[in-house]
Design a protein around this motif. Structure first.
Motif, PDB file in Angstrom:
ATOM      1  N   GLN A   4       9.133  -0.296  -6.659  1.00  0.00           N
ATOM      2  CA  GLN A   4       9.131  -0.493  -5.397  1.00  0.00           C
ATOM      3  C   GLN A   4       8.392  -1.767  -5.029  1.00  0.00           C
ATOM      4  O   GLN A   4       8.440  -2.261  -4.062  1.00  0.00           O
ATOM      5  N   LEU A   5       7.034  -1.996  -5.693  1.00  0.00           N
ATOM      6  CA  LEU A   5       6.306  -2.915  -5.489  1.00  0.00           C
ATOM      7  C   LEU A   5       7.128  -4.354  -5.687  1.00  0.00           C
ATOM      8  O   LEU A   5       6.891  -5.291  -4.999  1.00  0.00           O
ATOM      9  N   LYS A   6       7.809  -4.487  -6.900  1.00  0.00           N
ATOM     10  CA  LYS A   6       8.531  -5.731  -7.372  1.00  0.00           C
ATOM     11  C   LYS A   6       9.649  -5.913  -6.097  1.00  0.00           C
ATOM     12  O   LYS A   6      10.042  -7.102  -5.948  1.00  0.00           O
ATOM     13  N   GLN A   7      10.263  -4.814  -5.433  1.00  0.00           N
ATOM     14  CA  GLN A   7      11.308  -5.031  -4.561  1.00  0.00           C
ATOM     15  C   GLN A   7      10.952  -5.785  -3.068  1.00  0.00           C
ATOM     16  O   GLN A   7      11.600  -5.981  -2.343  1.00  0.00           O
ATOM     17  N   ILE A   8       9.549  -5.655  -2.785  1.00  0.00           N
ATOM     18  CA  ILE A   8       9.217  -6.045  -1.634  1.00  0.00           C
ATOM     19  C   ILE A   8       9.174  -7.667  -1.699  1.00  0.00           C
ATOM     20  O   ILE A   8       8.638  -8.409  -2.595  1.00  0.00           O
ATOM     21  N   GLU A   9       9.929  -8.076  -0.559  1.00  0.00           N
ATOM     22  CA  GLU A   9      10.063  -9.545  -0.513  1.00  0.00           C
ATOM     23  C   GLU A   9       9.668 -10.096   0.847  1.00  0.00           C
ATOM     24  O   GLU A   9       9.835  -8.942   2.092  1.00  0.00           O
ATOM     25  N   ASP A  13       0.785  -1.052   0.027  1.00  0.00           N
ATOM     26  CA  ASP A  13      -0.045  -0.007  -0.087  1.00  0.00           C
ATOM     27  C   ASP A  13       0.923   1.392  -0.057  1.00  0.00           C
ATOM     28  O   ASP A  13       0.400   2.148  -0.778  1.00  0.00           O
ATOM     29  N   GLN A  14       2.018   1.304   0.444  1.00  0.00           N
ATOM     30  CA  GLN A  14       2.949   2.363   0.862  1.00  0.00           C
ATOM     31  C   GLN A  14       3.872   2.489  -0.447  1.00  0.00           C
ATOM     32  O   GLN A  14       4.431   3.429  -0.608  1.00  0.00           O
ATOM     33  N   ALA A  15       3.880   1.479  -1.244  1.00  0.00           N
ATOM     34  CA  ALA A  15       4.706   1.697  -2.595  1.00  0.00           C
ATOM     35  C   ALA A  15       4.320   2.375  -3.386  1.00  0.00           C
ATOM     36  O   ALA A  15       3.262   2.266  -3.976  1.00  0.00           O
ATOM     37  N   PRO A  16       5.004   3.718  -3.871  1.00  0.00           N
ATOM     38  CA  PRO A  16       4.477   4.618  -4.947  1.00  0.00           C
ATOM     39  C   PRO A  16       4.852   4.194  -6.545  1.00  0.00           C
ATOM     40  O   PRO A  16       4.175   4.696  -7.260  1.00  0.00           O
TER      41      PRO A  16
END
Length: 75
Positions: A68-73, A61-64
């Protein structure tokens, strides 16, 4: 013609991915928690890790940006 990314859908897809990735990790923490309770060991670290795993979807939700979405692990 340019490609437009629907961030709402991208975030939903990322959340689904994160939930699938964290499921076995949460299950392992549940087992560790039960074992710790049975042996009287400290459960503080286990509880903290379970909460971190539950909160991981909030990062989507916080990724703009899509990057950045792809980097969340889950890790």
């Amino acid at each position: 013609m340019s490609i437009t990314i629907n961030m709402t859908k991208a975030k939903a897809i990322t959340k689904d991915r994160l939930r699938a990735e964290r499921t076995p990790l949460l299950q392992a923490q549940d087992v560790a928690f039960q074992r710790a309770l049975e042996s009287g060991a400290d459960t503080t670290a286990i509880v903290a890790e379970k909460q971190r795993l539950r909160d991981i979807t909030q990062l989507a939700d916080q990724a703009p940006t899509l990057e950045q979405l792809k980097q969340i692990e889950v890790k």
